[in-house]
Design a protein around this motif. Structure first.
Motif, short mmCIF file in Angstrom:
data_model
loop_
_atom_site.label_atom_id
_atom_site.label_comp_id
_atom_site.label_asym_id
_atom_site.label_seq_id
_atom_site.Cartn_x
_atom_site.Cartn_y
_atom_site.Cartn_z
N ALA A 14 0.84 -1.20 0.00
CA ALA A 14 0.00 0.00 0.00
C ALA A 14 0.87 1.25 0.00
CB ALA A 14 -0.91 0.00 1.22
N GLY A 15 0.48 2.24 -0.77
CA GLY A 15 1.19 3.51 -0.77
C GLY A 15 0.99 4.19 0.57
N TYR A 16 2.05 4.81 1.07
CA TYR A 16 1.97 5.46 2.37
C TYR A 16 2.63 6.82 2.35
CZ TYR A 16 2.20 6.40 7.32
OH TYR A 16 2.04 6.99 8.54
N GLY A 17 1.99 7.78 2.95
CA GLY A 17 2.60 9.06 3.22
C GLY A 17 2.60 10.04 2.06
N LEU A 18 3.36 11.10 2.25
CA LEU A 18 3.45 12.22 1.33
C LEU A 18 3.76 11.77 -0.10
CD1 LEU A 18 3.51 15.33 1.14
CD2 LEU A 18 5.95 15.20 1.62
N ALA A 19 4.70 10.89 -0.26
CA ALA A 19 5.11 10.43 -1.59
C ALA A 19 4.48 9.09 -1.96
CB ALA A 19 6.63 10.33 -1.67
N GLN A 20 3.51 8.64 -1.15
CA GLN A 20 2.86 7.35 -1.38
C GLN A 20 3.90 6.25 -1.63
OE1 GLN A 20 -0.79 6.48 -1.32
NE2 GLN A 20 -0.18 8.05 0.13
N TRP A 21 4.86 6.14 -0.70
CA TRP A 21 5.88 5.11 -0.79
C TRP A 21 5.18 3.75 -0.79
CZ3 TRP A 21 6.91 9.49 2.27
CH2 TRP A 21 8.00 10.24 1.86
N THR A 22 5.50 2.92 -1.78
CA THR A 22 4.84 1.62 -1.94
C THR A 22 5.85 0.47 -1.95
OG1 THR A 22 3.15 2.72 -3.26
CG2 THR A 22 3.21 0.33 -3.39
N ASN A 23 6.95 0.67 -2.64
CA ASN A 23 7.97 -0.36 -2.75
C ASN A 23 8.49 -0.75 -1.36
OD1 ASN A 23 11.14 -0.80 -2.88
ND2 ASN A 23 10.26 -1.60 -4.77
N TRP A 24 8.65 -2.04 -1.12
CA TRP A 24 9.01 -2.53 0.22
C TRP A 24 10.32 -1.94 0.71
CZ3 TRP A 24 13.47 -5.02 1.41
CH2 TRP A 24 14.20 -5.55 0.36
N SER A 25 11.31 -1.81 -0.17
CA SER A 25 12.61 -1.32 0.30
C SER A 25 12.55 0.17 0.67
CB SER A 25 13.71 -1.58 -0.73
OG SER A 25 13.48 -0.86 -1.92
N ARG A 26 11.77 0.93 -0.07
CA ARG A 26 11.64 2.35 0.23
C ARG A 26 10.83 2.55 1.52
NH1 ARG A 26 10.30 5.36 -5.27
NH2 ARG A 26 11.00 7.19 -4.13
N LYS A 27 9.80 1.71 1.72
CA LYS A 27 9.02 1.82 2.97
C LYS A 27 9.87 1.39 4.16
CE LYS A 27 4.57 0.83 3.04
NZ LYS A 27 3.30 0.10 2.80
N LYS A 28 10.71 0.39 3.96
CA LYS A 28 11.62 -0.05 5.01
C LYS A 28 12.57 1.09 5.38
CE LYS A 28 15.20 -3.50 5.88
NZ LYS A 28 15.98 -4.59 5.29
N ASN A 29 13.10 1.77 4.37
CA ASN A 29 14.00 2.90 4.61
C ASN A 29 13.28 4.07 5.28
OD1 ASN A 29 16.12 1.48 3.47
ND2 ASN A 29 15.89 2.42 1.47
N LEU A 30 12.04 4.33 4.87
CA LEU A 30 11.24 5.39 5.49
C LEU A 30 11.03 5.09 6.97
CD1 LEU A 30 9.34 7.89 5.41
CD2 LEU A 30 7.51 6.30 4.75
N LEU A 31 10.66 3.87 7.28
CA LEU A 31 10.42 3.47 8.67
C LEU A 31 11.71 3.57 9.49
CD1 LEU A 31 8.31 2.47 10.67
CD2 LEU A 31 8.82 0.13 9.92
N ALA A 32 12.81 3.11 8.93
CA ALA A 32 14.09 3.17 9.62
C ALA A 32 14.51 4.62 9.84
CB ALA A 32 15.16 2.42 8.82
N TYR A 33 14.28 5.47 8.85
CA TYR A 33 14.63 6.89 8.98
C TYR A 33 13.82 7.52 10.10
CZ TYR A 33 15.70 11.70 7.68
OH TYR A 33 16.13 13.01 7.70
N ALA A 34 12.53 7.24 10.13
CA ALA A 34 11.66 7.79 11.18
C ALA A 34 12.15 7.36 12.56
CB ALA A 34 10.21 7.33 10.97
N LYS A 35 12.47 6.08 12.69
CA LYS A 35 12.95 5.58 13.98
C LYS A 35 14.28 6.24 14.36
CE LYS A 35 10.63 1.12 13.92
NZ LYS A 35 10.76 -0.34 13.88
N SER A 36 15.16 6.44 13.38
CA SER A 36 16.46 7.04 13.67
C SER A 36 16.32 8.49 14.14
CB SER A 36 17.38 6.98 12.44
OG SER A 36 17.02 7.96 11.48
N LYS A 37 15.25 9.13 13.72
CA LYS A 37 14.99 10.52 14.12
C LYS A 37 14.10 10.61 15.36
CE LYS A 37 17.17 12.52 10.75
NZ LYS A 37 18.29 13.40 10.97
#
Length: 88
Positions: A14-37
């Motif tokens: 499912a697309g998520y967020g401002l850029a509708q991230w859908t690809n698993w690797s990009r969503k994984k990176n988005l989640l990791a970035y959020a956690k790191s911040k």
């Protein structure tokens, strides 16, 4: 997602967020970035930072800045950033 109660965020397709991230690797990176911040994955400012980071890392930010028209810039975003399976 932030609490860990929903465990399929990365792979749900499912697309998520401002850029509708859908690809698993990009969503994984988005989640990791959020956690790191220390931010929620739904935090708008964090998503903007992540979006700018992705555009910069991919070399698209400098390309976008050089485009003369909105159409040229939107084509670059569509074809080189969003990269949908169906580009028709």
């Amino acid at each position: 997602m932030d609490s860990g109660a929903y465990t399929n965020f990365v792979y749900d397709g499912a697309g998520y967020g401002l850029a509708q991230w859908t690809n698993w690797s990009r969503k994984k990176n988005l989640l990791a970035y959020a956690k790191s911040k220390g931010k929620s994955v739904g935090d708008l400012e964090m998503q903007l930072e992540f979006l700018l980071m992705e555009l910069t890392i991919n070399g698209l930010m400098s390309t976008l800045k050089m485009e003369k028209t909105v159409r040229e810039a939107s084509d670059i975003v569509l074809l080189k950033f969003e990269r949908p399976a169906n580009q028709a």
